[in-house]
Design a protein around this motif. Structure first.
Motif, PDB file in Angstrom:
ATOM      1  N   GLU A   1       0.818  -1.206   0.000  1.00 52.55           N
ATOM      2  CA  GLU A   1       0.000   0.000   0.000  1.00 52.55           C
ATOM      3  C   GLU A   1       0.856   1.262   0.000  1.00 52.55           C
ATOM      4  O   GLU A   1       0.548   2.231  -0.696  1.00 52.55           O
ATOM      5  N   VAL A   2       1.923   1.240   0.785  1.00 51.71           N
ATOM      6  CA  VAL A   2       2.806   2.414   0.859  1.00 51.71           C
ATOM      7  C   VAL A   2       3.443   2.695  -0.500  1.00 51.71           C
ATOM      8  O   VAL A   2       3.627   3.851  -0.893  1.00 51.71           O
ATOM      9  N   ALA A   3       3.777   1.618  -1.220  1.00 49.06           N
ATOM     10  CA  ALA A   3       4.382   1.787  -2.552  1.00 49.06           C
ATOM     11  C   ALA A   3       3.415   2.446  -3.526  1.00 49.06           C
ATOM     12  O   ALA A   3       3.846   3.087  -4.496  1.00 49.06           O
ATOM     13  N   LYS A   4       2.099   2.305  -3.288  1.00 48.73           N
ATOM     14  CA  LYS A   4       1.102   2.877  -4.193  1.00 48.73           C
ATOM     15  C   LYS A   4       0.804   4.344  -3.880  1.00 48.73           C
ATOM     16  O   LYS A   4       0.350   5.085  -4.750  1.00 48.73           O
ATOM     17  N   ILE A   5       1.006   4.746  -2.642  1.00 51.71           N
ATOM     18  CA  ILE A   5       0.616   6.098  -2.213  1.00 51.71           C
ATOM     19  C   ILE A   5       1.551   7.146  -2.809  1.00 51.71           C
ATOM     20  O   ILE A   5       2.769   6.985  -2.834  1.00 51.71           O
ATOM     21  N   LYS A   6       0.970   8.226  -3.277  1.00 50.83           N
ATOM     22  CA  LYS A   6       1.745   9.339  -3.777  1.00 50.83           C
ATOM     23  C   LYS A   6       1.990  10.308  -2.620  1.00 50.83           C
ATOM     24  O   LYS A   6       1.114  11.078  -2.222  1.00 50.83           O
TER      25      LYS A   6
ATOM     26  N   THR B   1       4.791  17.236   5.591  1.00 48.64           N
ATOM     27  CA  THR B   1       4.859  17.755   6.959  1.00 48.64           C
ATOM     28  C   THR B   1       4.518  16.632   7.933  1.00 48.64           C
ATOM     29  O   THR B   1       4.041  15.556   7.546  1.00 48.64           O
ATOM     30  N   ASP B   2       4.754  16.893   9.215  1.00 50.88           N
ATOM     31  CA  ASP B   2       4.420  15.895  10.240  1.00 50.88           C
ATOM     32  C   ASP B   2       2.923  15.601  10.231  1.00 50.88           C
ATOM     33  O   ASP B   2       2.499  14.460  10.450  1.00 50.88           O
ATOM     34  N   GLU B   3       2.110  16.632   9.967  1.00 47.98           N
ATOM     35  CA  GLU B   3       0.656  16.443   9.930  1.00 47.98           C
ATOM     36  C   GLU B   3       0.248  15.540   8.759  1.00 47.98           C
ATOM     37  O   GLU B   3      -0.652  14.694   8.897  1.00 47.98           O
ATOM     38  N   GLN B   4       0.910  15.711   7.621  1.00 47.86           N
ATOM     39  CA  GLN B   4       0.599  14.856   6.464  1.00 47.86           C
ATOM     40  C   GLN B   4       1.000  13.411   6.721  1.00 47.86           C
ATOM     41  O   GLN B   4       0.280  12.487   6.348  1.00 47.86           O
ATOM     42  N   TYR B   5       2.142  13.217   7.356  1.00 45.53           N
ATOM     43  CA  TYR B   5       2.554  11.865   7.731  1.00 45.53           C
ATOM     44  C   TYR B   5       1.514  11.235   8.661  1.00 45.53           C
ATOM     45  O   TYR B   5       1.114  10.071   8.485  1.00 45.53           O
ATOM     46  N   ALA B   6       1.067  12.028   9.653  1.00 43.58           N
ATOM     47  CA  ALA B   6       0.102  11.519  10.631  1.00 43.58           C
ATOM     48  C   ALA B   6      -1.217  11.148   9.955  1.00 43.58           C
ATOM     49  O   ALA B   6      -1.830  10.114  10.264  1.00 43.58           O
ATOM     50  N   SER B   7      -1.651  11.957   9.000  1.00 40.68           N
ATOM     51  CA  SER B   7      -2.908  11.699   8.302  1.00 40.68           C
ATOM     52  C   SER B   7      -2.815  10.423   7.457  1.00 40.68           C
ATOM     53  O   SER B   7      -3.718   9.573   7.495  1.00 40.68           O
ATOM     54  N   LEU B   8      -1.720  10.280   6.714  1.00 43.52           N
ATOM     55  CA  LEU B   8      -1.535   9.084   5.885  1.00 43.52           C
ATOM     56  C   LEU B   8      -1.415   7.838   6.746  1.00 43.52           C
ATOM     57  O   LEU B   8      -1.981   6.778   6.423  1.00 43.52           O
ATOM     58  N   ALA B   9      -0.688   7.959   7.869  1.00 42.98           N
ATOM     59  CA  ALA B   9      -0.521   6.807   8.760  1.00 42.98           C
ATOM     60  C   ALA B   9      -1.854   6.396   9.377  1.00 42.98           C
ATOM     61  O   ALA B   9      -2.149   5.193   9.504  1.00 42.98           O
ATOM     62  N   SER B  10      -2.680   7.359   9.749  1.00 46.39           N
ATOM     63  CA  SER B  10      -3.990   7.053  10.349  1.00 46.39           C
ATOM     64  C   SER B  10      -4.872   6.307   9.357  1.00 46.39           C
ATOM     65  O   SER B  10      -5.559   5.342   9.723  1.00 46.39           O
ATOM     66  N   GLN B  11      -4.858   6.746   8.095  1.00 49.67           N
ATOM     67  CA  GLN B  11      -5.675   6.093   7.082  1.00 49.67           C
ATOM     68  C   GLN B  11      -5.201   4.659   6.831  1.00 49.67           C
ATOM     69  O   GLN B  11      -6.009   3.724   6.724  1.00 49.67           O
ATOM     70  N   LEU B  12      -3.892   4.467   6.739  1.00 50.70           N
ATOM     71  CA  LEU B  12      -3.348   3.122   6.545  1.00 50.70           C
ATOM     72  C   LEU B  12      -3.651   2.233   7.740  1.00 50.70           C
ATOM     73  O   LEU B  12      -3.983   1.045   7.586  1.00 50.70           O
TER      74      LEU B  12
ATOM     75  N   LYS C   1      -8.992  -2.808   9.677  1.00 45.24           N
ATOM     76  CA  LYS C   1     -10.246  -3.333   9.137  1.00 45.24           C
ATOM     77  C   LYS C   1     -10.021  -4.682   8.459  1.00 45.24           C
ATOM     78  O   LYS C   1     -10.788  -5.640   8.665  1.00 45.24           O
ATOM     79  N   ILE C   2      -8.955  -4.767   7.683  1.00 48.72           N
ATOM     80  CA  ILE C   2      -8.639  -6.032   6.998  1.00 48.72           C
ATOM     81  C   ILE C   2      -8.306  -7.109   8.032  1.00 48.72           C
ATOM     82  O   ILE C   2      -8.727  -8.262   7.914  1.00 48.72           O
ATOM     83  N   GLN C   3      -7.563  -6.712   9.074  1.00 49.14           N
ATOM     84  CA  GLN C   3      -7.175  -7.652  10.126  1.00 49.14           C
ATOM     85  C   GLN C   3      -8.423  -8.194  10.827  1.00 49.14           C
ATOM     86  O   GLN C   3      -8.511  -9.400  11.128  1.00 49.14           O
ATOM     87  N   THR C   4      -9.406  -7.327  11.067  1.00 49.71           N
ATOM     88  CA  THR C   4     -10.644  -7.749  11.765  1.00 49.71           C
ATOM     89  C   THR C   4     -11.445  -8.688  10.866  1.00 49.71           C
ATOM     90  O   THR C   4     -11.994  -9.691  11.339  1.00 49.71           O
ATOM     91  N   GLU C   5     -11.520  -8.392   9.575  1.00 45.83           N
ATOM     92  CA  GLU C   5     -12.282  -9.238   8.652  1.00 45.83           C
ATOM     93  C   GLU C   5     -11.655 -10.612   8.542  1.00 45.83           C
ATOM     94  O   GLU C   5     -12.354 -11.630   8.473  1.00 45.83           O
TER      95      GLU C   5
END
Length: 478
Positions: free
Chosen positions: A443-448, A454-465, A471-475
């Motif tokens: 997934e990380v390889a696909k993300i642009k 910034t630290d905020e952008q890293y935090a946002s991307l990390a939260s989404q991942l 979710k996948i782990q729970t399923e």
């Protein structure tokens, strides 16, 4: 013979000559030659060429650079005041010998200038602080053992422990980003050269590389000159304002060549029969790296040292470690445990790399080291057979996930931003036991990722991942 004609022309111009007194396979002793100095290039009447190695009270010792025959009584004269090599950007994409001769079947090697093999390192006043990170593409190195441009790094390990694979991976990653790389092979089998050239061509990076190769069957003097030739090529680019990486593979072979040469000329020897100036020979080469204040360009050096049986206490190993800015140690035990690259993090260190990390990344590195320490402690307790607590199970699971992030096969590279994003996700896991790191890498390889997130952008991307991964782990668990 063309070389003989050159000799005749020089003598006709009034160049002084000396006479061959004795000789063997690669060393010639002559009478004194007016105007000559150490490292002067000389030519014999029969066409052989050599470099002055020692000046004695009543004689010269000359190293032969080719296979032409030399006879007693033959005359010799000075060809050049200093042994030099044709260099320049036109060498990029080529495979050459330490004497500048083509080895790739592409014909004559053009050069726009000459550079001496033996040059003094830039003085302190001409240098700048090294602090810009050099991206290797290998997560465990860029995180725990960060490199900086202009650094002198020792790559240590036993044979077949992954040193060359790691260096080729770094060379490809940097060359793909436009960095210039000079790769020096010293007394290596031709099969290894062919493998590396094929790999670099398939990766499309040969256009940004120069390979300087001394075959294991080459004369001793040619093998000895290999790292000096590579350094001369790199310096022409470095002083011209380009960042350059130089890889010496490896110094152990070079030391053996120098020891054999020294024994044949009856030079005094020291520890493990190496010459007394062995440390100076290699340290002087490594000192020719760094960062220039005038051009802001850097020359980074990777020097390989072989440590049989993972012994870091040998003369060559301790010398190389002491003259470099850190070492990355590979060992076979780590490899047999299935870890790739097989880096022993406990024995490895980057002495100047920490200054290149941003404060936020330094915090992540501290957290990673803490988790890995807890992981090792929890593993030690489980070896006693006691039932582990929930905390210990969590620490083991977290350590295993971090190890999965660090585990990379050859050819699998990640940018600094991708590496940080993966570590941020893993460090936030509340239930790391069944988290799929392979999915995360994909997934990380696909993300642009933005160019300078910034630290905020890293935090946002990390939260989404983290949300998607959980979710996948729970399923899967259902």
């Amino acid at each position: 013979m063309f070389e003989s004609q050159i000799f005749s022309k020089l003598v006709k111009k009034g160049q002084p000559t000396a006479e061959v007194v004795e000789f063997n396979d690669f060393i010639v002793v002559t009478s004194l030659l007016p105007g000559v100095k150490v490292h002067s290039e000389v030519i014999f009447a029969g066409g052989a060429q050599g470099v002055v190695w020692q000046l004695n009270a009543d004689s010269l010792q000359i190293l032969l650079l080719n296979s032409e025959l030399v006879r007693a009584g033959e005359l010799v004269t000075i060809l050049n005041a200093e042994l030099s090599l044709g260099v320049g950007k036109k060498l990029l994409g080529r495979v050459v010998s330490p004497l500048g001769r083509p080895l790739d079947g592409k014909g004559f090697v053009p050069s726009t200038q000459v550079s001496p093999y033996f040059r003094a390192a830039p003085p302190f006043r001409d240098r700048a602080m090294v602090q810009e990170q050099l991206e290797s593409g290998v997560t465990v190195v860029d995180t725990l053992l960060p490199l900086v441009k202009g650094q002198r790094m020792a790559i240590m390990g036993d044979s077949k422990s992954g040193k060359t694979s790691f260096l080729s991976q770094v060379a490809i990653h940097q060359a793909q980003a436009g960095q210039l790389v000079v790769y020096v092979l010293i007394a290596k089998p031709r099969a290894e050269l062919n493998r590396l050239v094929k790999m670099f061509n398939e990766s499309g990076v040969m256009k940004n590389m120069v390979m300087v190769v001394a075959d294991s069957m080459d004369p001793l003097a040619v093998g000895f000159l290999a790292p000096y030739a590579g350094c001369a090529v790199a310096e022409s680019l470095w002083y011209g304002g380009q960042d350059v990486i130089v890889i010496y593979d490896d110094f152990s072979n070079h030391a053996k060549i120098y020891r054999e040469m020294a024994l044949l000329v009856d030079q005094n020897v020291g520890r493990e029969a190496y010459p007394g100036d062995m440390f100076h020979v290699h340290s002087a080469l490594l000192e020719r790296a760094g960062k220039l204040a005038k051009t802001n360009s850097a020359q980074t050096v990777f020097a390989v040292g072989t440590t049989p049986n993972n012994d870091l206490t040998g003369y060559q190993a301790t010398s190389l470690i002491s003259m470099s800015d850190g070492q990355i140690v590979f060992d076979l035990e780590t490899m047999h445990q299935g870890e790739h690259p097989a880096i022993n993090v406990g024995l490895s260190v980057s002495r100047v790399g920490g200054r290149s990390l941003q404060p936020s990344m330094q915090e992540i590195v501290v957290s990673v080291r803490k988790e890995m320490s807890r992981y090792q402690t929890a593993l030690d307790y489980t070896r006693f057979g006691d039932q582990s607590s929930q905390v210990a199970q969590h620490e083991i699971a977290m350590g295993e996930r971090i190890n999965e992030v660090f585990r990379q096969e050859s050819g699998e590279n990640y940018s600094l931003a991708q590496q940080r994003l993966m570590l941020e996700v893993v460090l936030r896991l509340e239930s790391p036991r069944n988290f799929d790191v392979a999915w995360l890498k994909n997934e990380v390889a696909k993300i642009k990722i933005p160019a300078k997130p910034t630290d905020e952008q890293y935090a946002s991307l990390a939260s989404q991942l983290l949300k998607n991964g959980t979710k996948i782990q729970t399923e899967v668990a259902k």
